[in-house]
Scaffold this motif. Structure first.
Motif, short mmCIF file in Angstrom:
data_model
loop_
_atom_site.label_atom_id
_atom_site.label_comp_id
_atom_site.label_asym_id
_atom_site.label_seq_id
_atom_site.Cartn_x
_atom_site.Cartn_y
_atom_site.Cartn_z
N GLY A 74 0.79 -1.22 0.00
CA GLY A 74 0.00 0.00 0.00
C GLY A 74 0.82 1.27 0.00
N ASP A 75 2.12 1.16 0.33
CA ASP A 75 3.00 2.32 0.35
C ASP A 75 3.63 2.55 -1.01
OD1 ASP A 75 2.49 2.61 3.06
OD2 ASP A 75 4.25 1.44 3.66
N GLU A 76 4.10 3.77 -1.23
CA GLU A 76 4.87 4.12 -2.42
C GLU A 76 6.23 4.66 -2.01
OE1 GLU A 76 1.12 5.40 -5.33
OE2 GLU A 76 2.49 6.94 -4.55
N ALA A 96 5.62 -2.83 -1.37
CA ALA A 96 5.34 -1.45 -1.73
C ALA A 96 5.50 -1.25 -3.24
CB ALA A 96 6.25 -0.49 -0.96
N THR A 119 2.37 11.43 -3.38
CA THR A 119 0.94 11.23 -3.15
C THR A 119 0.74 10.92 -1.66
OG1 THR A 119 0.85 8.81 -3.40
CG2 THR A 119 0.88 10.14 -5.43
N ARG A 121 0.12 8.25 -0.45
CA ARG A 121 0.68 6.92 -0.16
C ARG A 121 2.21 6.92 -0.14
NH1 ARG A 121 -1.42 2.01 -3.35
NH2 ARG A 121 -0.83 3.21 -5.20
N THR A 122 2.83 8.04 -0.51
CA THR A 122 4.29 8.10 -0.54
C THR A 122 4.84 8.09 0.88
OG1 THR A 122 4.15 9.44 -2.56
CG2 THR A 122 6.29 9.33 -1.44
N LYS A 123 5.71 7.14 1.16
CA LYS A 123 6.27 7.02 2.50
C LYS A 123 7.78 7.26 2.55
CE LYS A 123 2.44 5.94 4.62
NZ LYS A 123 1.52 6.13 3.47
#
Length: 363
Positions: A74-76, A96, A119, A121-123
């Motif tokens: 789910g992460d980017e 990811a 975004t 979702r960007t981690k």
């Protein structure tokens, strides 16, 4: 094919044999060897960081770093288009999604394009110091602060460049500036992250050895024999980096003004000496006949089957991958060797008709 002038060759003329012999004689050949910790401490100290976590490869180092930072499905993670594929693979291994950003004329990630790819979702962002050129870390760290992102530096090709992100990951493959044959190391100032990476690299083994493993982990450990070689290398890092700087300056002088050849921007540390060449494949064949090995530039991540996108040809990364190559770069390369390589390149372009040369140092 064996080359008299290979693309790379490890420098093993320090205390490598002595340290490996001691390790075997003492019976400490596994990852529990005290020399592993000695290497971790020496490598971290050289780079001005507190903690080092040795592991089995540069890819393993990146994977451990991302896992320790909690990156997962789910992460980017923002990754450069122009890099070795394991930068992206490490992200994919965690579940990811890598999000790619094109490079600038220096081949490093174009920091002006990063913000557009962020975004909710960007981690994390993974700057790669390509071929020894340090990324614009000041801008990257400002973006990381603004958007609450973690920073994992892929420093596989930048031994000697001081880290500033959360974790920096280095490769110790045989063609790297400091080598253990195979291996990697993560550097961080955060003791919690260091403990987590050390835990994950050793199969999340519980302290009481109860064989109850609470986390999905890896066998990414470094052996004592690998660490012995790497430790001897670290002891000579100043010398190795200085010699490589001399090699870079020689090539700059010897290759200046050759029609058809483009010199690239200077490097913070020299890993491989990179150029762009018109009629690249013909040049490579000509040099191979002269026993000179060359290597190609990376392919864009969007050209890779795993991450394919048809727009890769419109990217800087795509354009540079079509005409870039590396010349022999290793510490034993003499002034006479470099003169021979440069002479053969001049000979090729004197014989073969070539198009208009682009400006020296990029473009």
């Amino acid at each position: 094919m064996s080359f008299k002038y290979p693309a790379s060759r490890p420098a093993l003329d320090g205390r490598e044999l002595e340290y490996v012999t001691e390790t075997i004689r003492d019976g400490w050949i596994s990852s529990q060897s005290p020399v592993v910790q000695r290497f971790e401490e020496a490598f971290a100290a050289y780079h001005g960081t507190v903690h080092g976590v040795a592991c089995s490869s540069g890819t393993a180092a990146l994977t451990l770093a991302l896992r320790a930072l909690g990156i997962g499905p789910g992460d980017e993670v923002i990754v450069p288009e122009f890099t070795f594929i394991t930068s992206a693979w490490a992200v994919t291994y965690t579940g990811a999604t890598p999000v790619f950003v094109d490079c600038g004329d220096d081949l490093d990630i174009d920091v002006e394009l990063i913000e557009k790819k962020i975004t909710p979702r960007t981690k994390a962002v993974m700057p790669v110091h390509v071929y020894g050129r340090r990324c614009d870390m000041a801008t990257i760290m400002e973006l990381a602060f603004e958007y609450n992102l973690r920073v994992v530096e892929d420093s596989a090709e930048a031994h000697g460049v001081r880290p500033v992100g959360d974790i920096a990951c280095f490769s110790l493959f045989a063609n790297k500036t400091v080598t253990a044959g195979e291996g990697g190391v993560c550097l961080t100032d955060d003791p919690r992250l260091a403990r987590q990476m050390a835990h994950l690299r050793a199969m999340a083994t519980p302290a009481d050895h109860s064989y109850l493993h609470k986390n999905l982990a890896y066998n990414f450990r470094m052996t004592g024999m690998q660490a012995a070689v790497a430790l001897a290398q670290v002891e000579r890092m100043d010398e190795i980096l200085a010699t490589r700087r001399t090699i870079e300056k020689r090539y700059d002088t010897l290759l200046a003004g050759i029609p058809g050849l483009t010199l690239m921007p200077p490097r913070d540390v020299l890993w491989m000496y990179d150029v762009r060449a018109q009629q690249r494949e013909e040049l490579r064949a000509f040099l191979a006949e002269a026993s000179i090995e060359t290597r190609l530039f990376f392919k864009p991540m969007s050209r890779q089957p795993t991450y394919f996108h048809p727009d890769w040809r419109s990217l800087n990364a795509g354009r540079f991958s079509e005409d870039g190559l590396h010349l022999p770069t290793y510490t034993a390369l003499t002034e006479e060797d470099q003169a021979y390589v440069a002479g053969k390149i001049r000979e090729f372009y004197a014989r073969a008709p070539s198009g208009r040369a682009v400006a020296a140092h990029g473009g």
